[in-house]
Design a protein around this motif. Structure first.
Motif, PDB file in Angstrom:
ATOM      1  N   THR A 127       0.767  -1.369  -0.005  1.00 42.63           N
ATOM      2  CA  THR A 127      -0.347   0.321   0.004  1.00 42.63           C
ATOM      3  C   THR A 127       0.501   0.777   0.089  1.00 42.63           C
ATOM      4  OG1 THR A 127      -0.331  -0.380   2.434  1.00 42.63           O
ATOM      5  CG2 THR A 127      -1.820  -1.243   1.022  1.00 42.63           C
ATOM      6  N   LEU A 133       0.617   1.213  -7.450  1.00 40.81           N
ATOM      7  CA  LEU A 133      -1.051   1.309  -7.347  1.00 40.81           C
ATOM      8  C   LEU A 133      -1.441   2.133  -7.846  1.00 40.81           C
ATOM      9  CD1 LEU A 133      -1.871   0.922  -2.943  1.00 40.81           C
ATOM     10  CD2 LEU A 133      -2.833  -0.156  -4.938  1.00 40.81           C
ATOM     11  N   LYS A 137      -4.093   1.337 -11.024  1.00 38.83           N
ATOM     12  CA  LYS A 137      -5.394   2.183 -11.260  1.00 38.83           C
ATOM     13  C   LYS A 137      -5.975   3.052 -12.253  1.00 38.83           C
ATOM     14  CE  LYS A 137      -6.290   2.766  -6.084  1.00 38.83           C
ATOM     15  NZ  LYS A 137      -6.572   3.522  -5.151  1.00 38.83           N
ATOM     16  N   GLN A 142      -9.259  -2.488  -9.799  1.00 42.03           N
ATOM     17  CA  GLN A 142      -9.859  -1.946  -8.554  1.00 42.03           C
ATOM     18  C   GLN A 142      -9.126  -3.024  -7.813  1.00 42.03           C
ATOM     19  OE1 GLN A 142     -13.220  -0.047  -8.617  1.00 42.03           O
ATOM     20  NE2 GLN A 142     -12.620  -0.912 -10.826  1.00 42.03           N
ATOM     21  N   VAL A 143      -8.870  -1.811  -6.400  1.00 44.68           N
ATOM     22  CA  VAL A 143      -8.552  -2.284  -5.484  1.00 44.68           C
ATOM     23  C   VAL A 143      -9.865  -3.083  -4.730  1.00 44.68           C
ATOM     24  CG1 VAL A 143      -7.530  -1.902  -2.863  1.00 44.68           C
ATOM     25  CG2 VAL A 143      -7.104  -0.880  -4.997  1.00 44.68           C
ATOM     26  N   ASP A 166      -9.638  -2.224   3.308  1.00 42.72           N
ATOM     27  CA  ASP A 166      -9.135  -1.769   1.458  1.00 42.72           C
ATOM     28  C   ASP A 166      -7.831  -2.792   1.618  1.00 42.72           C
ATOM     29  OD1 ASP A 166      -7.872  -0.617   3.483  1.00 42.72           O
ATOM     30  OD2 ASP A 166      -8.522   1.420   1.981  1.00 42.72           O
ATOM     31  N   HIS A 167      -7.090  -3.396   2.743  1.00 42.43           N
ATOM     32  CA  HIS A 167      -6.092  -3.974   2.814  1.00 42.43           C
ATOM     33  C   HIS A 167      -5.902  -5.319   3.614  1.00 42.43           C
ATOM     34  CE1 HIS A 167      -6.143  -0.876   6.454  1.00 42.43           C
ATOM     35  NE2 HIS A 167      -4.665  -1.759   6.637  1.00 42.43           N
ATOM     36  N   ALA A 177      -1.671  -4.417  -0.596  1.00 45.22           N
ATOM     37  CA  ALA A 177      -3.705  -4.383  -1.356  1.00 45.22           C
ATOM     38  C   ALA A 177      -3.457  -5.588  -2.663  1.00 45.22           C
ATOM     39  CB  ALA A 177      -4.008  -2.940  -2.427  1.00 45.22           C
ATOM     40  N   ILE A 179      -5.115  -6.377  -5.347  1.00 43.38           N
ATOM     41  CA  ILE A 179      -6.036  -5.333  -6.611  1.00 43.38           C
ATOM     42  C   ILE A 179      -6.468  -6.793  -7.693  1.00 43.38           C
ATOM     43  CG2 ILE A 179      -4.285  -3.457  -6.817  1.00 43.38           C
ATOM     44  CD1 ILE A 179      -4.125  -5.844  -9.522  1.00 43.38           C
TER      45      ILE A 179
END
Length: 183
Positions: A127, A133, A137, A142-143, A166-167, A177, A179
């Motif tokens: 992260t 990241l 993106k 998407q995360v 989210d992680h 993360a 993804i």
């Protein structure tokens, strides 16, 4: 796409064998430099040569042509039906800031997009990685949220992490993360 004198090759079974010493050297150098920020373990010959579904279709290397030397690689496979997962991306420490890792990931993304047998592409990114990241993106990744991660890791039989909204954190306390790209 790459600078002159560099080319992207598919790391099929033959190339994996041909460049095995380069893969091992590169893995060792990156692991020495980055340690657990790179991976929780250093890969050896068994890892690189293991037969995994989809691996030889979705793994790539960057070769410096004047030396016939591998200077970067990405290794992926199909851990779940229809899902390609990026296991490793490594770039030789002598080539920072040349966007080689980014170009490898773009190659994988383009190949995956043209492979109808795969509908999802996943990867795990720290992260705090300020370049990766935003890059994925921008490509449309998407995360994963807590529900997605819980389901995904359960399917893989992985329980060695703490999952948050989210992680997730590994056993070293490093935040990542998950993804995913979906077609």
């Amino acid at each position: 796409m790459l600078d002159k004198g560099l080319s992207i090759i598919k790391l099929d079974k033959n190339n994996m064998q041909l460049y095995l010493s380069d893969l091992l050297e590169l893995e060792h150098l990156v692991y020495l430099k980055r340690g657990h920020l790179y991976s929780t373990e250093e890969w050896g010959e068994t890892h690189f040569l293991s037969e995994l579904p989809g691996k030889y279709d979705t793994s790539f290397g960057v070769v410096k042509e004047d030396m016939d030397k591998l200077i970067a690689f990405s290794i992926s496979s199909e851990p779940l039906p229809g899902v390609i997962h990026v296991h490793r991306v490594a770039v030789h420490p002598k080539h920072p800031g040349e966007n080689i890792g980014r170009k490898l990931m773009l190659q994988l993304f383009q190949e995956w997009n043209n492979m109808p047998q795969y509908n999802t592409l996943t990867g795990i990114i720290r992260t705090d990685h300020k370049l990766s990241l935003p890059f994925v993106k921008k490509l449309g990744a998407q995360v994963a949220d807590k529900s997605y991660m819980t389901h995904h890791f359960k399917q893989l039989g992985r329980t060695d992490m703490q999952i948050f909204d989210d992680h997730f954190k590994d056993s070293y306390g490093i935040s990542y993360a998950l993804i995913h790209f979906d077609k």
